[in-house]
Design a protein around this motif. Structure first.
Motif, PDB file in Angstrom:
ATOM      1  N   MET A   1       0.899  -1.302   0.069  1.00 37.82           N
ATOM      2  CA  MET A   1      -0.042  -0.084  -0.046  1.00 37.82           C
ATOM      3  C   MET A   1       0.827   1.442  -0.160  1.00 37.82           C
ATOM      4  O   MET A   1       0.734   2.184  -0.792  1.00 37.82           O
ATOM      5  CB  MET A   1      -1.048   0.025   1.231  1.00 37.82           C
ATOM      6  CG  MET A   1      -1.891   1.018   1.417  1.00 37.82           C
ATOM      7  SD  MET A   1      -3.021   0.991   0.141  1.00 37.82           S
ATOM      8  CE  MET A   1      -4.071   2.456   0.364  1.00 37.82           C
ATOM      9  N   LYS A   2       2.026   1.053   0.946  1.00 30.95           N
ATOM     10  CA  LYS A   2       2.718   2.546   0.875  1.00 30.95           C
ATOM     11  C   LYS A   2       3.603   2.872  -0.379  1.00 30.95           C
ATOM     12  O   LYS A   2       3.570   3.857  -0.781  1.00 30.95           O
ATOM     13  CB  LYS A   2       3.755   2.161   2.137  1.00 30.95           C
ATOM     14  CG  LYS A   2       3.126   2.384   3.426  1.00 30.95           C
ATOM     15  CD  LYS A   2       4.348   2.303   4.547  1.00 30.95           C
ATOM     16  CE  LYS A   2       3.958   2.109   5.873  1.00 30.95           C
ATOM     17  NZ  LYS A   2       5.038   2.046   6.870  1.00 30.95           N
ATOM     18  N   LYS A   3       4.024   1.677  -0.972  1.00 33.68           N
ATOM     19  CA  LYS A   3       4.542   1.881  -2.345  1.00 33.68           C
ATOM     20  C   LYS A   3       3.514   2.364  -3.666  1.00 33.68           C
ATOM     21  O   LYS A   3       3.939   3.135  -3.958  1.00 33.68           O
ATOM     22  CB  LYS A   3       5.038   0.102  -2.935  1.00 33.68           C
ATOM     23  CG  LYS A   3       6.327  -0.212  -2.094  1.00 33.68           C
ATOM     24  CD  LYS A   3       6.605  -1.612  -2.765  1.00 33.68           C
ATOM     25  CE  LYS A   3       7.847  -2.245  -1.906  1.00 33.68           C
ATOM     26  NZ  LYS A   3       8.388  -3.367  -2.588  1.00 33.68           N
ATOM     27  N   VAL A   5       0.951   4.404  -2.980  1.00 28.86           N
ATOM     28  CA  VAL A   5       0.987   5.861  -2.579  1.00 28.86           C
ATOM     29  C   VAL A   5       2.340   6.564  -2.779  1.00 28.86           C
ATOM     30  O   VAL A   5       2.222   7.516  -3.651  1.00 28.86           O
ATOM     31  CB  VAL A   5       0.464   5.927  -1.002  1.00 28.86           C
ATOM     32  CG1 VAL A   5       0.766   7.471  -0.364  1.00 28.86           C
ATOM     33  CG2 VAL A   5      -0.748   5.436  -0.646  1.00 28.86           C
ATOM     34  N   LEU A   6       3.398   6.174  -2.583  1.00 28.97           N
ATOM     35  CA  LEU A   6       4.700   6.861  -2.895  1.00 28.97           C
ATOM     36  C   LEU A   6       4.883   6.951  -4.638  1.00 28.97           C
ATOM     37  O   LEU A   6       4.962   7.807  -4.918  1.00 28.97           O
ATOM     38  CB  LEU A   6       5.877   5.910  -2.417  1.00 28.97           C
ATOM     39  CG  LEU A   6       6.029   6.168  -0.869  1.00 28.97           C
ATOM     40  CD1 LEU A   6       7.342   5.269  -0.426  1.00 28.97           C
ATOM     41  CD2 LEU A   6       6.570   7.658  -0.685  1.00 28.97           C
TER      42      LEU A   6
END
Length: 155
Positions: A1-3, A5-6
């Motif tokens: 998920m973080k990837k 968003v980034l």
């Protein structure tokens, strides 16, 4: 998920940077009518022109901008752009150099005549005080440009 968003944030910023680069390029001048309207608005504020003067000035500015045109200078010639990409300057024959020099001289004379006509029209449109202020500002701009050229030549 973080990837994800980034990646979206990175794509957003890169898109903004690309758009900013495109906007700054300034490859095309606005059309003559828009340029004349901008000139008129700036001059109307700067020299406190009334509505009648503003209308006459718009006509004079439009004629002047159309006379000056979008003459492509040396930086806009196709062969110069191609040569720049290849990293070398185009080699011109003496005949081509003479032809270009004559073309430039002719264009300078046309521009000088257009400027003279424009100044004559401004004298008719503006009051003596307004035209004196205009002349003073134009002289200041000319002096400033000459000093910048001298500084650039030294560097």
């Amino acid at each position: 998920m973080k990837k994800i968003v980034l990646m979206l944030v990175a794509a957003f910023f890169m898109g903004g940077a690309v758009m900013a680069q495109h906007a700054r390029r300034g490859d095309k001048m606005p059309d003559p009518k828009v340029r004349a309207e901008r000139m008129t608005e700036r001059m109307a504020k700067e020299y406190s022109l009334d509505d009648n003067q503003k209308k006459q000035l718009l006509e004079a500015n439009l004629a002047f901008v159309e006379k000056m045109g979008n003459w492509p200078g040396k930086h806009h010639r196709k062969e110069n752009r191609v040569a720049k990409k290849e990293g070398k300057r185009p080699q011109l024959t003496d005949e081509q150099r003479a032809e270009r020099k004559a073309e430039i001289e002719k264009r300078h004379e046309e521009m000088k005549a257009a400027r003279t006509d424009y100044d004559a029209q401004l004298q008719k449109i503006m009051t003596k005080e307004q035209y004196a202020t205009y002349s003073k500002k134009m002289q200041e701009r000319k002096t400033k440009m000459e000093s910048k050229r001298k500084e650039a030549a030294k560097a």
